[in-house]
Enzyme design. Structure first.
Site, mmCIF file in Angstrom:
data_model
loop_
_atom_site.group_PDB
_atom_site.id
_atom_site.type_symbol
_atom_site.label_atom_id
_atom_site.label_comp_id
_atom_site.label_asym_id
_atom_site.label_seq_id
_atom_site.Cartn_x
_atom_site.Cartn_y
_atom_site.Cartn_z
ATOM 1 N N GLU A 168 170.400 59.288 61.175
ATOM 2 C CA GLU A 168 171.810 59.788 61.518
ATOM 3 C C GLU A 168 172.485 58.328 60.198
ATOM 4 O O GLU A 168 172.981 57.620 60.162
ATOM 5 C CB GLU A 168 172.446 59.332 62.803
ATOM 6 C CG GLU A 168 172.190 60.432 63.623
ATOM 7 C CD GLU A 168 173.293 60.329 65.565
ATOM 8 O OE1 GLU A 168 174.394 59.108 64.975
ATOM 9 O OE2 GLU A 168 173.628 60.890 66.152
ATOM 10 N N GLU A 352 170.443 66.808 67.827
ATOM 11 C CA GLU A 352 171.138 65.841 69.686
ATOM 12 C C GLU A 352 172.476 66.564 69.132
ATOM 13 O O GLU A 352 173.204 67.362 69.084
ATOM 14 C CB GLU A 352 171.677 64.467 69.056
ATOM 15 C CG GLU A 352 170.303 63.449 69.028
ATOM 16 C CD GLU A 352 170.739 62.385 68.232
ATOM 17 O OE1 GLU A 352 171.811 61.661 68.804
ATOM 18 O OE2 GLU A 352 170.231 61.142 68.499
HETATM 19 C C1 FCB Z 1 173.539 59.497 68.596
HETATM 20 C C2 FCB Z 1 172.690 58.648 68.874
HETATM 21 C C3 FCB Z 1 171.813 57.984 69.646
HETATM 22 C C4 FCB Z 1 173.087 57.856 70.783
HETATM 23 C C5 FCB Z 1 174.085 59.357 70.530
HETATM 24 C C6 FCB Z 1 175.006 58.881 71.629
HETATM 25 O O1 FCB Z 1 174.967 58.480 66.890
HETATM 26 O O2 FCB Z 1 171.746 58.448 67.519
HETATM 27 O O3 FCB Z 1 171.539 57.271 69.598
HETATM 28 O O4 FCB Z 1 173.973 57.127 71.103
HETATM 29 O O5 FCB Z 1 174.878 59.018 69.420
#
Ligand code: FCB
Length: 444
Positions: A168, A352
């Protein structure tokens, strides 16, 4: 119960779960060096109850039990991260043999359980010694990161299924240097521009280092957030477009087109380091896949304040425990748009997706029906994208365990497995059991 099951996806489709080093391992163990998250958390007002990652889930000692849970859920892949400060406590120079041994054991433990190791090299725990030198503001960081990449991947790279340098880039750049919500907690446009650019340069550098080591299946992991104009006005459209350029376009544009969008350069260009245009040859180092982390959208209105002249406004949709609107359509929109505008035929992975929820703990069971609905709705969106021909090849659920949710401490629970942070006992939630049965159904 999930509506979706493995049988609804292409044969080769991969299901995984994701975690990160600082959020679960326990940085007080095994000779890890101090990180900028430790100092950020020790400063009042930055993190809820000043909580930190010194013990976290104690995954450092309990990884076997945790990987048993990941394997028993039926996942194909396990996305984890290596901590720079555990591998090189000073960020540069002598590696920590205990740290290298830990990731070696962890890798073998995944393989023994049939889990494909999917590594990320940086999930935010910058060694404090490098933060002292300016951290992401210092252009040298790309080289330091390349050296760290070489050290850790020389040890475990031969057994990785896939690898991505940085989790990210928007969070590393904008969230941490402009909004000040994450370590190092700066609110400075010049620091922001430099961090955003250097993180991209570090990404490209690490890709080159891993290629030179003979590794394949390399990608980038980008968090994307859909920007919906707050109303139909031209001003709101423009504000949303600027939000989108800073949040999404800067990083995807840098990696896949070798340029940053005008709407982001508008405010950032005067602060970029000299000669930044020359770095795109490295930044665009070819990757084999693109990872998308997707959680929510924002409604954006124009604002009369200084650049970037926008404000987030509250939205009408149901929200998670984070206060984030639930908007599965955004996942569909990003998968289709990323393929169309940036990546073409390159495989996409949802690296994610998940939700924090106020889970109900009673008599040894943990009820989290909202999480099942959230994941199901996003899987529907993903399947619609596949049906449109978008090459989506996997989905990773954030997260295996309740863990250290950064500035929000241990309060926000994202896990499929509940963690009691006093006893560290793990209890699979209802969503875990539901997913287990969905993933075991391969009857297509
Ligand atoms: C993302 C992150 C992870 C976690 C989720 C909820 O941005 O990569 O570490 O905090 O959000």
């Amino acid at each position: 119960m999930f509506r979706n099951s493995r049988a609804d996806f292409p044969k080769e489709f991969l299901f995984g779960t994701a975690t990160s080093a600082y959020q679960i391992e326990g940085h007080g163990f095994g000779g890890a060096g101090p990180t900028h998250w430790d100092s950020f958390a020790a400063t009042p007002g930055n993190v809820v109850r000043a909580e930190h990652g010194q013990r976290a889930c104690d995954h450092y000692h309990r990884y076997a039990e945790d990987l048993d849970l990941a394997a028993a859920a039926g996942f194909d892949c396990y996305r984890f991260s290596t901590s720079w400060a555990r591998v090189m406590p000073e960020g540069r120079g002598a590696p920590n043999p205990e740290g290298l041994d830990f990731y070696d054991r962890l890798t073998d433990a995944m393989l023994e359980r049939g889990l494909k190791p999917c590594v990320t090299l940086y999930h935010w725990e910058l060694p404090q010694a490098l933060a002292d030198l300016g951290g992401w503001r210092n252009g040298e960081i790309a080289k330091w990161f390349g050296d760290y990449t070489e050290v850790i991947m020389s040890r475990i790279g031969d057994r990785m299924y896939s690898a991505a340098p940085i989790n990210e880039p928007w969070c590393v750049g904008w969230l941490s240097h402009f909004l000040g919500h994450h370590a190092p907690g700066l609110r400075d446009i010049r620091a922001t521009a430099r961090a955003m650019h250097h993180v991209m340069l570090a990404h490209g550098t690490a890709i080159q280092v891993m290629r030179a080591l003979g590794m394949g299946n390399l990608g980038g992991v980008f968090n994307l957030e859909w920007a919906t104009p707050a109303d139909d006005s031209a001003a709101a459209q423009q504000a949303a477009a600027r939000y989108d350029a800073i949040y999404n376009g800067f990083f995807l544009g840098g990696a896949f087109h070798g340029r940053y969008p005008d709407l982001a350069l508008e405010g950032l260009e005067p602060h970029l380091p000299q000669g930044w245009q020359d770095d795109f040859a490295t930044i665009t180092a070819p990757v084999d896949w693109c990872g998308i982390n997707y959680y929510t959208r924002k409604r954006i209105a124009p604002d009369t304040g200084p650049w970037p002249h926008y404000a987030e406004v509250d939205g009408p949709l149901p929200k998670t425990q984070m206060g984030w609107e639930i908007y599965p359509q955004g996942l569909y929109d990003f998968l289709t748009r990323t393929a169309r505008e940036y990546t073409g035929d390159l495989p996409l992975l949802v690296t994610e997706n998940g939700m924090a929820n106020a889970d109900v703990v009673t008599d040894g069971t943990v009820q989290d029906a909202a999480r099942v609905a959230f994941v199901d709705d996003h899987l529907d969106a993903l399947r619609r994208a596949i049906a449109k021909g978008v090459p989506v090849q996997g989905y990773f659920l954030w997260s295996l365990l309740d863990n250290y949710e950064w500035a929000l401490g241990y309060e926000k629970r994202f896990g499929l497995v509940h963690v009691d942070f006093d006893t560290l006992k793990r209890t699979p939630k209802a969503s875990y059991h539901a997913l287990q049965s969905a993933l075991s159904d391969a009857s297509n």
